[in-house]
Write a protein that holds these residues in place. Sequence first.
Motif, PDB file in Angstrom:
ATOM      1  N   GLU A  30       0.929  -0.939  -0.075  1.00  0.00           N
ATOM      2  CA  GLU A  30      -0.244  -0.114   0.380  1.00  0.00           C
ATOM      3  C   GLU A  30       0.489   1.710  -0.205  1.00  0.00           C
ATOM      4  N   VAL A  31       2.061   0.999  -1.129  1.00  0.00           N
ATOM      5  CA  VAL A  31       2.745   2.245  -1.048  1.00  0.00           C
ATOM      6  C   VAL A  31       2.179   3.291  -3.033  1.00  0.00           C
ATOM      7  N   HIS A  32       3.193   4.280  -2.811  1.00  0.00           N
ATOM      8  CA  HIS A  32       2.796   4.769  -4.154  1.00  0.00           C
ATOM      9  C   HIS A  32       4.479   4.904  -4.659  1.00  0.00           C
ATOM     10  N   TYR A  33       4.792   5.025  -5.755  1.00  0.00           N
ATOM     11  CA  TYR A  33       6.205   5.207  -6.735  1.00  0.00           C
ATOM     12  C   TYR A  33       5.622   5.953  -7.829  1.00  0.00           C
ATOM     13  N   CYS A  34       6.748   6.990  -8.222  1.00  0.00           N
ATOM     14  CA  CYS A  34       6.873   7.681  -8.917  1.00  0.00           C
ATOM     15  C   CYS A  34       6.462   7.096 -10.498  1.00  0.00           C
ATOM     16  N   ASN A  35       7.165   6.413 -10.227  1.00  0.00           N
ATOM     17  CA  ASN A  35       6.683   5.592 -11.507  1.00  0.00           C
ATOM     18  C   ASN A  35       7.762   3.765 -11.358  1.00  0.00           C
ATOM     19  N   GLN A  36       7.395   2.995 -12.771  1.00  0.00           N
ATOM     20  CA  GLN A  36       7.679   1.455 -12.943  1.00  0.00           C
ATOM     21  C   GLN A  36       9.150   1.869 -12.533  1.00  0.00           C
ATOM     22  N   GLY A  37      10.146   2.796 -12.949  1.00  0.00           N
ATOM     23  CA  GLY A  37      11.633   2.977 -12.431  1.00  0.00           C
ATOM     24  C   GLY A  37      12.264   3.621 -11.129  1.00  0.00           C
ATOM     25  N   CYS A  38      11.264   3.979 -10.415  1.00  0.00           N
ATOM     26  CA  CYS A  38      11.279   4.068  -8.415  1.00  0.00           C
ATOM     27  C   CYS A  38      10.846   2.679  -7.748  1.00  0.00           C
ATOM     28  N   TYR A  39       9.838   2.412  -8.413  1.00  0.00           N
ATOM     29  CA  TYR A  39       9.337   1.121  -8.166  1.00  0.00           C
ATOM     30  C   TYR A  39      10.944   0.237  -8.134  1.00  0.00           C
ATOM     31  N   ILE A  40      11.590  -0.140  -9.049  1.00  0.00           N
ATOM     32  CA  ILE A  40      12.619  -0.873  -9.215  1.00  0.00           C
ATOM     33  C   ILE A  40      13.728  -0.963  -8.888  1.00  0.00           C
ATOM     34  N   ASP A  41      14.133   0.473  -8.510  1.00  0.00           N
ATOM     35  CA  ASP A  41      14.956   0.723  -8.056  1.00  0.00           C
ATOM     36  C   ASP A  41      15.015   0.352  -6.555  1.00  0.00           C
TER      37      ASP A  41
END
Length: 64
Positions: A30-41
């Motif tokens: 239940e968290v957000h990321y700017c985009n998929q790139g931030c999630y991958i980082d």
Amino acid sequence: MSKPILAAICNECNTELHEGQSAFYDDKREVHYCNQGCYIDWARDNVDMLAYEYRKENCGRVDL
């Protein structure tokens, strides 16, 4: 002009995400990321935890 309404904070880079923006959402945590790139980082930095959780939820010993 009104100030944009804060909707979330990126779990990786702490960028403010405002209403009307797109974001990448992790249902499990239940968290957000700017985009998929931030999630991958974030995932690269937490690979041991992710592997443990995946193994715990999806893998088990079986008799063949």
